[in-house]
Design an enzyme around this catalytic site. Structure first.
Site, short mmCIF file in Angstrom:
data_model
loop_
_atom_site.label_atom_id
_atom_site.label_comp_id
_atom_site.label_asym_id
_atom_site.label_seq_id
_atom_site.Cartn_x
_atom_site.Cartn_y
_atom_site.Cartn_z
N CYS A 180 2.74 -5.14 6.85
CA CYS A 180 2.44 -4.75 5.47
C CYS A 180 3.63 -4.01 4.86
CB CYS A 180 1.20 -3.87 5.43
SG CYS A 180 -0.34 -4.77 5.76
N HIS A 236 0.82 -1.21 0.00
CA HIS A 236 0.00 0.00 0.00
C HIS A 236 0.85 1.26 0.00
CE1 HIS A 236 0.55 0.98 4.34
NE2 HIS A 236 0.56 -0.33 4.53
#
Length: 408
Positions: free
Chosen positions: A337, A318
């Site tokens: 992440c 992301h």
């Protein structure tokens, strides 16, 4: 099968023997060195893999250039470990250009042996600009800030003995060569210790980007999957661990944190919950009974884009709002992440190559409130790998910290 055939090693080439550090005294008479078998060539930014007796490779299969570079480098490091004593260099402070200390001579000697300097070694204790150039080159090869300041991190890598260097290079390169041989022409690859993402398209590198990966307590997993969709203007459903470890302590100090950061609170029947700032502070000090979701917008932690791929760890790729962190040398900072610095370039490539509804994509690029999932018309393989040593595109050996202590 590759079989290296070498002449016996006795010493460095004659023009190097008299200027470098202590050897293991394999030979006491430099006149016995047979120069016919030495092919040391000094080039800027070239490591002295040819500071070896010439290798004659016998092979019945095609061998890649990178495999030959790796084999040559590993052989040289193994040879170096036999030829030279490699005791730890100890210095309690920092060394900067212009400083004087006897260890400067030993540091420069190692930079020559490791291929980061092609300057002649002088019997001097002055840290010169020429040595600083070599130190910067060494620091870049080890993922350090290339500031030419010699401190604990630089010394740690200078003290890594050649045998261990060879072991790390062999372990990682053998894995990398086997892994890369089975990839297609199009994929995303993230090397976790390198904090780097590569996009390959038609067998060529289309994009390189710095990334932020999971901290040691919340590591990014090693896995292979397929990206099947990209989300523009994503919302963020906060994992329970992040809620408890990172966000509730902020609410304890500031009851308006949820509102200020564009979070909405829901119960587990998906009913929205409203409370006063004081009530949120009280709940944050106990067993918080709700889940949290951050709405899309300029302060959303996922930024503009989220790339989803199936996995058992609830991780994804992301954007981020905190772009300053990409300048950190240590970028093991997330909760698992992967945050991408050049996410706009990656998203544009995906939109042009794998998204059908390009008109809607172009429209939503200029909004920050509307969330939209775009399915891809073909999967994009994604590989999260863990290589702490490798040969780069220029033929230089690269080393990185074993941030998750997987290669002790």
């Amino acid at each position: 099968m590759i079989t290296p055939i070498s002449h016996p090693v006795s010493a460095l080439p004659l023009h190097q023997v008299s200027i470098l550090g202590r050897t293991t005294n394999v030979t006491s008479n430099i006149s016995t060195a047979d120069n016919e078998h030495y092919a040391y060539v000094n080039h800027n930014n070239t490591q002295p893999d040819n500071l070896l007796p010439k290798n004659y490779l016998v092979s019945d299969v095609t061998v890649s250039k990178q495999t030959l570079q790796f084999s040559s480098r590993a052989s040289y490091l193994n040879w170096l470990s036999v030829q030279y004593i490699w005791e730890d260099i100890v210095f309690p402070g920092l060394l900067r250009i212009g400083d004087r200390d006897p260890i400067v001579h030993e540091i420069h000697s190692r930079l020559i042996l490791l291929g980061d300097s092609d300057e002649q070694l002088h019997l001097s204790n002055i840290y010169t600009a020429e040595i600083a150039t070599a130190v910067r080159h060494f620091q870049r090869r080890h993922g350090l800030t290339a500031d030419a300041v010699i401190g604990p991190d630089t010394l740690k890598w200078l003290n890594l003995n050649p045998l261990r260097r060879a072991e790390l290079l062999s372990q990682n390169m053998e894995e990398k060569i086997h892994f890369m041989a089975n990839l297609g022409d199009r994929y995303l690859l993230v090397n976790i210790p390198a904090y780097e993402l590569l996009l390959s398209d038609h067998g060529e590198i289309a994009l390189r980007s710095r990334v932020i990966v999971g901290k040691p307590k919340k590591p990014t997993p090693i896995l292979t999957s397929e990206i099947k969709s990209i989300v523009i203007n994503p919302s963020w459903r906060v994992p329970r661990s992040i809620l408890e470890d990172d966000l509730l302590p902020k609410v304890q100090k500031n009851g308006d944190f949820f509102t200020q950061s564009n979070f909405k609170v829901f119960d587990y029947q998906n009913q929205k919950i409203e409370k006063s700032a004081e009530e949120w502070q009280q709940l944050a000090n106990g067993q918080f009974p709700y889940r949290l979701e951050q709405m899309p917008g300029t302060n959303n932690a996922l930024g503009r884009y989220k790339l989803y791929f199936p996995n058992d760890f609830s991780v994804y790729l992301h954007d981020t709002t905190n772009t300053n962190l990409f300048n950190n040398t240590n970028r093991a900072l997330s909760s698992g992440c992967i945050r991408i610095e050049k996410v706009d370039e990656l998203a544009d490539w995906i939109a042009n190559s794998l998204v059908d509804n390009k008109k809607l994509w172009s429209h939503l690029k200029f909004t920050r409130k509307t969330t939209k999932w775009f399915p891809l018309n073909d999967v994009l393989p994604v590989h999260l790998v863990y290589w702490t040593a490798w040969i780069d595109d220029r033929g230089l050996s690269q080393y990185r910290d074993d941030i998750y202590a997987l290669q002790q």
